[in-house]
Design an enzyme around this catalytic site. Structure first.
Site, PDB file in Angstrom:
ATOM      1  N   CYS A   1      -5.230   0.581   3.509  1.00 32.89           N
ATOM      2  CA  CYS A   1      -5.289  -0.844   3.863  1.00 32.89           C
ATOM      3  C   CYS A   1      -6.649  -1.446   3.550  1.00 32.89           C
ATOM      4  CB  CYS A   1      -4.970  -1.022   5.340  1.00 32.89           C
ATOM      5  SG  CYS A   1      -6.157  -0.208   6.427  1.00 32.89           S
TER       6      CYS A   1
ATOM      7  N   ASN B   1      -1.037  -9.374   4.672  1.00 33.48           N
ATOM      8  CA  ASN B   1      -0.960  -7.936   4.905  1.00 33.48           C
ATOM      9  C   ASN B   1      -0.645  -7.237   3.578  1.00 33.48           C
ATOM     10  OD1 ASN B   1      -0.907  -5.521   6.289  1.00 33.48           O
ATOM     11  ND2 ASN B   1       0.931  -5.967   7.477  1.00 33.48           N
TER      12      ASN B   1
ATOM     13  N   HIS C   1      -6.571  -1.391  11.423  1.00 35.10           N
ATOM     14  CA  HIS C   1      -5.930  -1.881  10.198  1.00 35.10           C
ATOM     15  C   HIS C   1      -6.816  -2.933   9.535  1.00 35.10           C
ATOM     16  CE1 HIS C   1      -2.745  -2.519   7.415  1.00 35.10           C
ATOM     17  NE2 HIS C   1      -2.293  -3.638   7.926  1.00 35.10           N
TER      18      HIS C   1
ATOM     19  N   GLN D   1       0.817  -1.216   0.000  1.00 33.92           N
ATOM     20  CA  GLN D   1       0.000   0.000   0.000  1.00 33.92           C
ATOM     21  C   GLN D   1       0.850   1.264   0.000  1.00 33.92           C
ATOM     22  OE1 GLN D   1      -1.680  -1.133   4.048  1.00 33.92           O
ATOM     23  NE2 GLN D   1      -1.775   1.090   4.277  1.00 33.92           N
TER      24      GLN D   1
END
Ligand SMILES: *[C@@H]1O[C@H](CO)[C@@H](O)[C@H](O)[C@H]1NC(C)=O
Length: 371
Positions: free
Chosen positions: A163, A333, A306, A157
């Site tokens: 996110c 992630n 997140h 990102q």
């Protein structure tokens, strides 16, 4: 009461530290890195700072960091030293993971939150569709959507609080794969530029590019817009461009419906196995210093900041309680492959650690190829 339990944990961890020093030295995934070894294995509290300038030099060359001025360099070095202490503290509070120097070690916690997180609402819309309760009796013991071709490569990102858009594309990439048999990387930039969906119940809570958003609103946007285009048809820039260049004729993945999964861990697992990777919110407090293994902090906030992707679960004998299998979730992630375990995070299952079970959503895709 809270103070008492914190104290007992600290006392407990100091009793455990001789054991930890042993288990850590054999379990570090990247123990060739002298920096990490030094940070996690030093035991007298301050010696990790003795060679701080040496560690900082390695950090800068490893992650290609340069600073414009001498003042900036000095400031970043001070932040780096504070993060060495913080990694050490995280190691004590989260002994089953490995904490140390990461590519975020020159950022203060608030810079880190602002630039690399971006889940801007704490609760789900109250009117969200609830996922039906699924049977849980024959769930596999271990499951990983990466082994079944439903997960694209780890993305990055960059310095943008987007996110939520990566969590959204990850879930839809999986659902699209289940519906069509094709794994297609989808555009986050379409969401960053074009999705301004608002929560009808919370004034001002709207998806807003690099300033944050929410996965369920992004599913709602995607449903209304007709779908998402391919990554290469609307490439990621990691900036708020202010204009939307969405070409509806290029839509490749379409949302059929989405729903919110209950906080029950077996329901989460059942929805994961049935519907594909799930969009989840998490408290990222321990992620800035995370290097690997299973994160299971004694204390972690449940405040969700997140958005990530739940892709599987497993179990392992993990330190410091050895010879006892403990279950964990596998999380994709969006901080590149040079963070965590090749871009992934493992967090223990069983007690909603860091709020990981409290904001879970699932999406289904339409097979756009079927006529
Ligand atoms: C979509 O809707 C169907 C029918 O109501 C339901 O069974 C399914 O669980 C839903 N899927 C998701 C991902 O919400």
């Amino acid at each position: 009461m809270a103070r008492f339990s914190l104290l007992s944990i600290l006392v407990l961890s100091s009793f455990l530290s001789p054991i930890l020093a042993f288990t850590i030295s054999v379990d570090i995934p990247d123990d060739t890195d002298p920096l990490i070894r030094q940070v996690v294995s030093s035991s007298d509290g301050e010696d990790e700072l003795l060679n701080a300038d040496h560690h900082f030099a390695i950090f800068k060359s490893k992650f290609g960091k340069t600073y414009a001025t001498h003042e900036e360099h000095q400031h970043r070095f001070n932040v780096f030293k504070a993060n060495l202490r913080r990694a050490k503290k995280h190691q004590l509070l989260d002994p089953t993971a490995t904490h140390g120097v990461t590519k975020f070690s020159d950022l203060t916690p608030s810079e880190f939150r602002r630039q690399f997180l971006g889940l801007n609402r704490l609760r789900l819309p109250a009117d969200a569709q609830k996922a039906p309760i699924l049977p849980t009796n024959d769930l596999p013991a271990d499951f990983d959507w990466r082994d079944h071709g439903a997960v694209t490569a780890v993305k990055n990102q960059g310095s943008c609080g987007s996110c939520w858009s990566f969590s959204t594309t990850g879930a839809l990439e999986g659902a699209h794969y289940l519906a069509t048999g094709e794994l297609v990387s989808l555009s986050e930039q379409q969401l960053v530029d074009c999705d301004h969906e608002c929560d009808p119940e919370e004034v001002g809570a709207c998806d807003s590019g690099c300033n944050g958003g929410l996965m369920t609103s992004a599913f709602e946007y995607t449903l209304k817009a007709g779908g998402l285009v391919r990554e290469e048809d609307y490439p990621y820039t990691g900036t708020d461009r202010g204009t939307c260049n969405f070409d509806k004729s290029k839509v490749v993945a379409t949302v059929s419906n989405f729903s919110v999964v209950s906080i029950d861990e077996d329901q989460i697992a059942a929805n994961l196995v049935k519907n594909g990777p799930l969009a989840v919110g998490i408290n990222a407090a321990f992620m800035q210093t995370y290097i690997g293994r299973v994160s299971c902090p004694y204390i972690c906030g449940k405040h969700l900041d997140h958005g990530v992707l739940l892709v599987g679960y497993g179990s392992a004998e993990y330190a410091p309680i050895r010879f006892k299998e403990k279950p964990y979730w596998i999380i994709k992630n969006s901080w590149g492959e040079n963070w965590g375990e090749n871009g992934y995070y493992k967090i223990c299952r069983g007690r909603n650690v860091c709020g990981v079970d409290s904001m879970v959503s699932t999406v289904a895709a339409i097979n756009v190829n079927a006529h």
